[in-house]
Design an enzyme around this catalytic site. Structure first.
Site, mmCIF file in Angstrom:
data_model
loop_
_atom_site.group_PDB
_atom_site.id
_atom_site.type_symbol
_atom_site.label_atom_id
_atom_site.label_comp_id
_atom_site.label_asym_id
_atom_site.label_seq_id
_atom_site.Cartn_x
_atom_site.Cartn_y
_atom_site.Cartn_z
ATOM 1 N N GLU A 33 0.821 -1.215 0.000
ATOM 2 C CA GLU A 33 0.000 0.000 0.000
ATOM 3 C C GLU A 33 0.851 1.260 0.000
ATOM 4 O OE1 GLU A 33 -2.721 -0.112 3.304
ATOM 5 O OE2 GLU A 33 -3.943 -1.689 2.398
ATOM 6 N N GLU A 68 -6.121 -7.419 -0.503
ATOM 7 C CA GLU A 68 -6.371 -7.289 0.941
ATOM 8 C C GLU A 68 -7.706 -6.584 1.156
ATOM 9 O OE1 GLU A 68 -3.103 -5.742 3.579
ATOM 10 O OE2 GLU A 68 -4.745 -4.592 4.468
HETATM 11 C C1 IDC Z 1 -2.475 -3.628 10.546
HETATM 12 C C2 IDC Z 1 -2.604 -4.760 11.543
HETATM 13 C C3 IDC Z 1 -2.223 -4.288 12.902
HETATM 14 C C4 IDC Z 1 -0.842 -3.667 12.845
HETATM 15 C C5 IDC Z 1 -0.827 -2.554 11.798
HETATM 16 C C6 IDC Z 1 0.509 -1.862 11.656
HETATM 17 O O1 IDC Z 1 -3.909 -5.269 11.508
HETATM 18 O O2 IDC Z 1 -2.254 -5.342 13.848
HETATM 19 O O3 IDC Z 1 -0.510 -3.153 14.109
HETATM 20 O O4 IDC Z 1 -1.187 -3.097 10.556
HETATM 21 O O5 IDC Z 1 1.474 -2.706 11.283
HETATM 22 C C7 IDC Z 1 -3.830 -2.135 5.907
HETATM 23 C C8 IDC Z 1 -2.478 -2.728 5.891
HETATM 24 C C9 IDC Z 1 -2.297 -3.717 7.002
HETATM 25 C C10 IDC Z 1 -2.975 -3.239 8.255
HETATM 26 C C11 IDC Z 1 -4.479 -3.191 7.994
HETATM 27 C C12 IDC Z 1 -5.305 -2.769 9.198
HETATM 28 O O6 IDC Z 1 -2.140 -3.307 4.654
HETATM 29 O O7 IDC Z 1 -0.930 -3.904 7.220
HETATM 30 O O8 IDC Z 1 -2.718 -4.160 9.276
HETATM 31 N N1 IDC Z 1 -4.728 -2.298 6.883
HETATM 32 O O9 IDC Z 1 -4.968 -1.496 9.617
HETATM 33 N N2 IDC Z 1 -4.350 -1.345 4.994
HETATM 34 C C13 IDC Z 1 -5.561 -0.969 5.389
HETATM 35 C C14 IDC Z 1 -5.833 -1.565 6.600
#
Ligand code: IDC
Length: 381
Positions: free
Chosen positions: A211, A299
């Site tokens: 992303e 995702e």
């Molecule tokens: C989130 C995880 C969370 C972690 C965070 C930071 O769920 O536990 O602490 O990342 O590392 C994304 C991202 C994905 C995110 C997820 C939710 O690709 O890495 O995971 N998210 O925030 N994009 C939109 C949402």
């Protein structure tokens, strides 16, 4: 056919002979069809120089009866390629992948095990697993992570996926490192190694930047992608490559207006979290598809964009209907027991395989029902 008078009488008289000739003709047709099929198989074997590596005893994936003819899998659809906006199997028919993403591999390595992948394949009917390797964050590949250990986890994940007849996505999970160009050299080195290893693997897809965000524009992503794709293509000439889009992989319309040229088998990612991203983002996806862009949802979550908050089942339903209607592949976030809504396991579940109904979070229950098409949540002996 209607026959009158003499014609009809003549026909009556000759009926046995006509029937006999008809049978002979049909038999000849049938036999020549079989011969053509055999010929095709032989040609396939000739091309690879061997009968088909997937068919040797050692590498043959288990065949799951519930899956047979049901969903596309490496053993049936083979190597994937892109035609127009569609992901397709070897025979050219469209393939929709549905499955789940790991959480960060460095934080939750335990779920990379064969039993877990087998259960997701057999009982959950997933046909793809995404291996999310954060590049920054703590334990990230480009920050303080153990590079060799992370690559080993990916290798294990890819091997388990192959054995369990799943497609697998190797995900360069940029996030806090908003612009993929920040670690361009590392990305090129990493994908050079991976694509050399998996050049002949039918089940591997590459996702080169999860992303991009923080105002990183499409032109910057595009120039990064062209570099990394060039490296991958020098080893693996046809593996499917997923390219991120601006604003946390949402602005697929910007990629649609200026797609990458000169390479085949590229798809562009759109990510959504149903409680945050609704009609607007669905509109962007539809417009991009209508403009001819191959879109892959590598995702998504059914909660909000933080990965937590409340689940929005109604929006999730609308997203799924649209994805199914357009044949878009989708991978749910995430395979862990972290205390967050998007995790499919409850924090109380310490298991890394053999999950039972009581182990699943609401998101886990929803995913199971969605993937299997069954109303009831998981029921495992
Ligand atoms: C989130 C995880 C969370 C972690 C965070 C930071 O769920 O536990 O602490 O990342 O590392 C994304 C991202 C994905 C995110 C997820 C939710 O690709 O890495 O995971 N998210 O925030 N994009 C939109 C949402």
């Amino acid at each position: 056919m209607f026959l009158f008078g003499d014609g009809k009488r003549l026909m009556e008289k000759r009926k046995p002979r006509v029937l006999f000739i008809l049978c002979m003709v049909l038999a000849v047709f049938y036999m020549s069809g079989c011969a053509a099929e055999e010929k095709k198989e032989e040609q396939k074997a000739d091309k690879t120089g061997k009968a088909d590596v997937r068919e040797t005893e050692e590498t043959k994936p288990e065949v799951f009866e519930r899956q047979a003819g049901d969903i596309a899998a490496p053993s049936t659809a083979g190597a994937l390629h892109v035609e127009g906006t569609k992901l397709c199997g070897e025979d050219g028919s469209p393939v929709q992948l549905k499955g789940i993403s790991t959480h960060g591999l460095a934080w939750f390595p335990g779920y990379v095990n064969e039993e877990c992948f087998g259960q997701l394949r057999k009982e959950w009917k997933a046909n793809v697993i995404r291996l999310a390797m954060y590049t920054a964050e703590s334990g990230g590949y480009c920050t303080d992570g153990d590079r060799e250990a992370l690559k080993e986890l990916i290798r294990e994940g890819a091997a388990y996926a192959k054995k369990q007849d799943l497609y697998v996505i190797i995900d360069w999970h940029i996030l806090s490192d908003a612009n993929p160009n920040g670690y361009l050299a590392e990305a090129k080195e990493f994908f050079a190694e991976m694509s050399a290893e998996y050049a002949d693997a039918d089940h591997v897809l590459y996702e080169i930047c999860n992303e991009p965000n923080g105002g990183t524009g499409w032109s910057e992503i595009k120039s990064y992608a062209e570099e990394v794709i060039g490296v991958i293509r020098s080893h693996d000439e046809d593996g499917v490559i997923l390219v991120g889009t601006p604003n946390w992989s949402q602005f697929v319309d910007e990629a649609a207006a200026d797609p990458i040229t000169g390479y085949e088998n590229l798809m562009y990612t759109l990510h959504f979290y149903a409680a945050t991203h609704k009609e607007d983002l669905r509109g962007r996806m539809t417009a991009a598809l209508d403009a001819g862009l191959p879109v892959f949802v590598s995702e998504y979550g059914i909660c909000d964009a933080s990965g937590s908050g409340a689940i929005d089942e109604e929006q999730a339903k609308q997203w799924m209907e649209l994805l199914d209607e357009r044949g878009v592949s989708c991978v749910a976030w995430n395979l862990s027991n972290k205390e967050e809504t998007s995790a499919i396991l409850l924090p109380s579940c310490g298991k890394t395989s053999g999950f039972e109904k009581g182990d699943l979070s609401d998101a886990g229950n929803w995913l199971y029902r969605m993937l299997t098409g069954e109303g009831e949540p998981i029921a495992i002996p």
